[in-house]
Design an enzyme around this catalytic site. Structure first.
Site, PDB file in Angstrom:
ATOM      1  N   ARG A  19       0.808  -1.242   0.000  1.00  0.00           N
ATOM      2  CA  ARG A  19       0.000   0.000   0.000  1.00  0.00           C
ATOM      3  C   ARG A  19       0.830   1.276   0.000  1.00  0.00           C
ATOM      4  O   ARG A  19       0.347   2.362   0.304  1.00  0.00           O
ATOM      5  CB  ARG A  19      -0.983   0.034   1.170  1.00  0.00           C
ATOM      6  N   LYS A  34       4.456  11.295 -11.166  1.00  0.00           N
ATOM      7  CA  LYS A  34       3.652  10.421 -12.032  1.00  0.00           C
ATOM      8  C   LYS A  34       4.407   9.113 -12.195  1.00  0.00           C
ATOM      9  O   LYS A  34       5.581   9.113 -12.595  1.00  0.00           O
ATOM     10  CB  LYS A  34       3.459  11.050 -13.413  1.00  0.00           C
ATOM     11  N   GLU A  50      11.966  17.099 -24.411  1.00  0.00           N
ATOM     12  CA  GLU A  50      11.200  17.550 -23.234  1.00  0.00           C
ATOM     13  C   GLU A  50      11.706  18.921 -22.758  1.00  0.00           C
ATOM     14  O   GLU A  50      10.931  19.733 -22.249  1.00  0.00           O
ATOM     15  CB  GLU A  50      11.279  16.525 -22.096  1.00  0.00           C
ATOM     16  N   LYS A  77       9.191  22.683 -14.243  1.00  0.00           N
ATOM     17  CA  LYS A  77       8.334  21.542 -13.904  1.00  0.00           C
ATOM     18  C   LYS A  77       7.879  21.637 -12.443  1.00  0.00           C
ATOM     19  O   LYS A  77       6.703  21.407 -12.132  1.00  0.00           O
ATOM     20  CB  LYS A  77       9.043  20.210 -14.173  1.00  0.00           C
ATOM     21  N   GLU A 128      -2.953  17.129 -11.850  1.00  0.00           N
ATOM     22  CA  GLU A 128      -3.393  17.460 -13.204  1.00  0.00           C
ATOM     23  C   GLU A 128      -4.894  17.743 -13.296  1.00  0.00           C
ATOM     24  O   GLU A 128      -5.598  17.207 -14.152  1.00  0.00           O
ATOM     25  CB  GLU A 128      -2.993  16.339 -14.179  1.00  0.00           C
ATOM     26  N   ARG A 138      -1.260  21.469 -15.159  1.00  0.00           N
ATOM     27  CA  ARG A 138      -0.229  20.445 -15.360  1.00  0.00           C
ATOM     28  C   ARG A 138      -0.367  19.771 -16.721  1.00  0.00           C
ATOM     29  O   ARG A 138       0.609  19.276 -17.276  1.00  0.00           O
ATOM     30  CB  ARG A 138      -0.271  19.399 -14.234  1.00  0.00           C
ATOM     31  N   ASN A 142       1.908  18.115 -21.266  1.00  0.00           N
ATOM     32  CA  ASN A 142       1.653  17.070 -22.255  1.00  0.00           C
ATOM     33  C   ASN A 142       1.662  17.584 -23.679  1.00  0.00           C
ATOM     34  O   ASN A 142       1.163  16.901 -24.585  1.00  0.00           O
ATOM     35  CB  ASN A 142       0.316  16.395 -21.963  1.00  0.00           C
ATOM     36  N   HIS A 162       2.183  15.154 -26.482  1.00  0.00           N
ATOM     37  CA  HIS A 162       2.088  13.792 -25.939  1.00  0.00           C
ATOM     38  C   HIS A 162       0.871  13.015 -26.433  1.00  0.00           C
ATOM     39  O   HIS A 162       0.911  11.789 -26.465  1.00  0.00           O
ATOM     40  CB  HIS A 162       2.099  13.822 -24.408  1.00  0.00           C
ATOM     41  N   HIS A 222       2.050   9.759 -27.739  1.00  0.00           N
ATOM     42  CA  HIS A 222       1.690   8.474 -27.128  1.00  0.00           C
ATOM     43  C   HIS A 222       1.033   7.564 -28.161  1.00  0.00           C
ATOM     44  O   HIS A 222       1.238   6.339 -28.143  1.00  0.00           O
ATOM     45  CB  HIS A 222       0.751   8.681 -25.928  1.00  0.00           C
ATOM     46  N   HIS A 275      10.479   7.716 -26.523  1.00  0.00           N
ATOM     47  CA  HIS A 275       9.431   8.618 -26.038  1.00  0.00           C
ATOM     48  C   HIS A 275       9.696  10.059 -26.493  1.00  0.00           C
ATOM     49  O   HIS A 275       8.808  10.731 -27.032  1.00  0.00           O
ATOM     50  CB  HIS A 275       9.350   8.543 -24.508  1.00  0.00           C
TER      51      HIS A 275
HETATM   52  P1  NAD Z   1      14.811   4.864 -20.752  1.00  0.00           P
HETATM   53  O1  NAD Z   1      14.529   4.801 -19.336  1.00  0.00           O
HETATM   54  O2  NAD Z   1      14.432   3.739 -21.622  1.00  0.00           O
HETATM   55  O3  NAD Z   1      16.368   5.178 -20.938  1.00  0.00           O
HETATM   56  C1  NAD Z   1      16.884   5.320 -22.230  1.00  0.00           C
HETATM   57  C2  NAD Z   1      18.037   4.340 -22.497  1.00  0.00           C
HETATM   58  O4  NAD Z   1      19.225   4.832 -21.888  1.00  0.00           O
HETATM   59  C3  NAD Z   1      17.828   2.961 -21.928  1.00  0.00           C
HETATM   60  O5  NAD Z   1      18.371   2.022 -22.810  1.00  0.00           O
HETATM   61  C4  NAD Z   1      18.629   3.017 -20.624  1.00  0.00           C
HETATM   62  O6  NAD Z   1      19.014   1.732 -20.188  1.00  0.00           O
HETATM   63  C5  NAD Z   1      19.790   3.826 -21.035  1.00  0.00           C
HETATM   64  N1  NAD Z   1      20.498   4.565 -19.992  1.00  0.00           N
HETATM   65  C6  NAD Z   1      19.955   5.151 -18.903  1.00  0.00           C
HETATM   66  N2  NAD Z   1      20.897   5.888 -18.282  1.00  0.00           N
HETATM   67  C7  NAD Z   1      22.034   5.746 -18.981  1.00  0.00           C
HETATM   68  C8  NAD Z   1      23.334   6.277 -18.840  1.00  0.00           C
HETATM   69  N3  NAD Z   1      23.635   7.171 -17.908  1.00  0.00           N
HETATM   70  N4  NAD Z   1      24.295   5.886 -19.729  1.00  0.00           N
HETATM   71  C9  NAD Z   1      23.970   5.018 -20.736  1.00  0.00           C
HETATM   72  N5  NAD Z   1      22.753   4.518 -20.943  1.00  0.00           N
HETATM   73  C10 NAD Z   1      21.788   4.885 -20.066  1.00  0.00           C
HETATM   74  O7  NAD Z   1      14.120   6.166 -21.417  1.00  0.00           O
HETATM   75  P2  NAD Z   1      13.960   7.664 -20.912  1.00  0.00           P
HETATM   76  O8  NAD Z   1      13.980   8.485 -22.137  1.00  0.00           O
HETATM   77  O9  NAD Z   1      14.877   7.988 -19.802  1.00  0.00           O
HETATM   78  O10 NAD Z   1      12.489   7.669 -20.306  1.00  0.00           O
HETATM   79  C11 NAD Z   1      11.361   7.445 -21.118  1.00  0.00           C
HETATM   80  C12 NAD Z   1      10.210   7.022 -20.241  1.00  0.00           C
HETATM   81  O11 NAD Z   1       9.893   8.076 -19.338  1.00  0.00           O
HETATM   82  C13 NAD Z   1       8.950   6.734 -21.022  1.00  0.00           C
HETATM   83  O12 NAD Z   1       8.390   5.526 -20.580  1.00  0.00           O
HETATM   84  C14 NAD Z   1       8.032   7.892 -20.694  1.00  0.00           C
HETATM   85  O13 NAD Z   1       6.679   7.545 -20.750  1.00  0.00           O
HETATM   86  C15 NAD Z   1       8.485   8.232 -19.294  1.00  0.00           C
HETATM   87  N6  NAD Z   1       8.192   9.609 -18.880  1.00  0.00           N
HETATM   88  C16 NAD Z   1       7.576   9.769 -17.687  1.00  0.00           C
HETATM   89  C17 NAD Z   1       7.310  11.036 -17.231  1.00  0.00           C
HETATM   90  C18 NAD Z   1       6.720  11.236 -15.873  1.00  0.00           C
HETATM   91  O14 NAD Z   1       6.331  12.359 -15.541  1.00  0.00           O
HETATM   92  N7  NAD Z   1       6.653  10.214 -15.054  1.00  0.00           N
HETATM   93  C19 NAD Z   1       7.680  12.167 -17.985  1.00  0.00           C
HETATM   94  C20 NAD Z   1       8.296  11.946 -19.212  1.00  0.00           C
HETATM   95  C21 NAD Z   1       8.556  10.657 -19.648  1.00  0.00           C
HETATM   96  N1  GLY Z   2       5.363  14.604 -18.113  1.00  0.00           N
HETATM   97  C1  GLY Z   2       4.062  15.072 -17.804  1.00  0.00           C
HETATM   98  C2  GLY Z   2       3.854  15.378 -16.357  1.00  0.00           C
HETATM   99  O1  GLY Z   2       4.699  15.119 -15.520  1.00  0.00           O
HETATM  100  O2  GLY Z   2       2.830  15.858 -15.991  1.00  0.00           O
END
Ligand code: NAD
Ligand code: GLY
Length: 359
Positions: free
Chosen positions: A122, A144, A186, A228, A238, A242, A246, A249, A253, A266
């Site tokens: 939980r 998020k 971003e 942010k 949101e 907020r 997006n 997005h 998406h 992404h």
């Molecule tokens: P990811 O986590 O897949 O990382 C990208 C690649 O880089 C992966 O292969 C990873 O293993 C590698 N990597 C990570 N750190 C490294 C480093 N220092 N050196 C070498 N390789 C490294 O992708 P991302 O772009 O970091 O994140 C994308 C995800 O984030 C998506 O799923 C998206 O939906 C999510 N996201 C979430 C929010 C939120 O508010 N929660 C906001 C934006 C994106």
């Molecule tokens: N990346 C969108 C949010 O955090 O709201």
């Protein structure tokens, strides 16, 4: 150099974002968040060999007992089955409600470990240690958390704020160029929705950012986190502004879901999606065409794709119809009323959208 520290102001759930080089070794930044003395480090098979030992040395120096959970790399692993495997490992290793989960990696690890923390027993505390540019400027901040579903991006998730975000910019040295560019999407988004002066700064510094100039990266990460944190503090869940975060997005998406998770990164999908949002805003007479051109040029200079894949209009609409921002079956889109001026459009005009998608 001492780290830069910002705060996400959420009352009793407020937390610091520390940004700087060499932070994985900074026991003083980690120690305050591990009073229970127990932690589980969640990471992936690419990041673990690079940075897990450095982080775990620091946890040990803080007197924290810890174990490691390694998930497979990539967006395709951000799914229920991986989450279930993480729960299994937490249970086998005796993690309790005071065990702090530490998300070491990019947005995939951060979102999945965050959702594990939101739901395990939980809810347990967690700390974000982002290692991609995208995670340092966006996904680690704001609480998020989610996994994907075959029918839609981030469809299963929860809001759960971390105790802290500790962003070691030194980890970006090993990030592939394509991933760095994905993070820049971003960063550019923040300028487009809220800060025209920052957008101008990005135009002047995009080559330095792609060349990984330390000072330029530090400024871009800091400014992105400030923007942010400001929006999240205004609207944590949101209910309103907020949603501006997006921009691009809803289209993006849909691209990620329809093309198969991981085919487009992404950030790449968001880049093409932002150009679509800008062009659609121009078509509706809300944004001068020259401003849409300007945004597209900056994204191109960042090394990002600016054209979507060829997809059937029905497929676009079906995927966009499942977006979490939609209400009563009407598609919500983030549009631009100017560069630096994002706008939330609830109930985007469907006929105009269909003809835009067809074109
Ligand atoms: P990811 O986590 O897949 O990382 C990208 C690649 O880089 C992966 O292969 C990873 O293993 C590698 N990597 C990570 N750190 C490294 C480093 N220092 N050196 C070498 N390789 C490294 O992708 P991302 O772009 O970091 O994140 C994308 C995800 O984030 C998506 O799923 C998206 O939906 C999510 N996201 C979430 C929010 C939120 O508010 N929660 C906001 C934006 C994106
Ligand atoms: N990346 C969108 C949010 O955090 O709201």
């Amino acid at each position: 150099m001492s780290p830069r520290t910002l705060e996400v102001g959420l009352g009793e759930r407020s937390y610091p974002i520390h940004i700087g080089g060499g932070l994985l070794a900074r026991a003083d930044l980690f120690r305050p968040h591990f009073a229970s003395g127990r932690a589980a480090v969640v990471t992936n098979d690419v990041v673990a060999p690079l940075y897990a030992e450095a982080l775990e040395r620091t946890l040990s120096a803080c007197g924290v007992r810890h174990f490691r959970i390694v998930i497979p790399d990539g967006e395709a692993a951000k799914r229920w089955e991986t989450l279930d495997a993480v729960f299994g490992e937490l249970l086998r290793r005796g993690a309790d409600r005071k065990t702090v989960l530490v998300a070491l990696g990019g947005g995939v690890v951060g979102d999945l470990a965050g959702f594990a923390a939101a739901t395990y027993q939980r809810g347990v505390p967690f700390v974000q240690v982002p290692t991609t540019l995208l995670a340092q400027v966006d996904s680690s901040v704001g609480g998020k958390t989610a996994v994907n579903h075959a029918l839609g991006k981030n469809m299963i998730g929860a809001f759960h704020q971390p105790l802290a975000v500790i962003a070691d910019t030194g980890t970006l040295a090993t990030l592939p160029d394509r991933e760095l560019a994905a993070g820049l999407a971003e960063v550019i988004k923040y300028g487009a929705i809220r800060d025209l002066a920052f957008l101008g700064w990005l135009e002047a510094n995009i080559d330095a950012l792609r060349a990984r100039d330390d000072a330029a990266l530090a400024y871009a990460i800091g400014r992105s986190c400030e923007l942010k944190a400001e929006i999240v503090a205004l609207d944590e869940r949101e209910a309103g502004p907020r949603a501006l975060l997006n921009l691009g997005h809803t289209f993006g998406h849909a691209i990620e879901t329809l093309e198969g998770y991981g085919t487009w990164l992404h950030g790449e999908a968001v880049a093409a999606g932002m150009v679509m949002a800008a062009r659609f805003s121009a078509r509706l007479g809300r944004l001068p065409g020259a401003d849409a051109d300007r945004l597209q040029r900056l994204l191109e200079r960042a090394g990002l794709p600016v054209r979507p894949p060829a997809l059937a209009v029905e497929a676009w609409l079906e995927a966009m119809g499942r977006d979490k921002k939609n209400e009563s079956g009407r598609i919500t889109l983030i549009l631009l009323d100017g560069l630096g001026r994002g706008a939330i459009e609830k109930g985007a005009p469907l006929a105009a959208l269909e003809s835009f998608l067809a074109s």
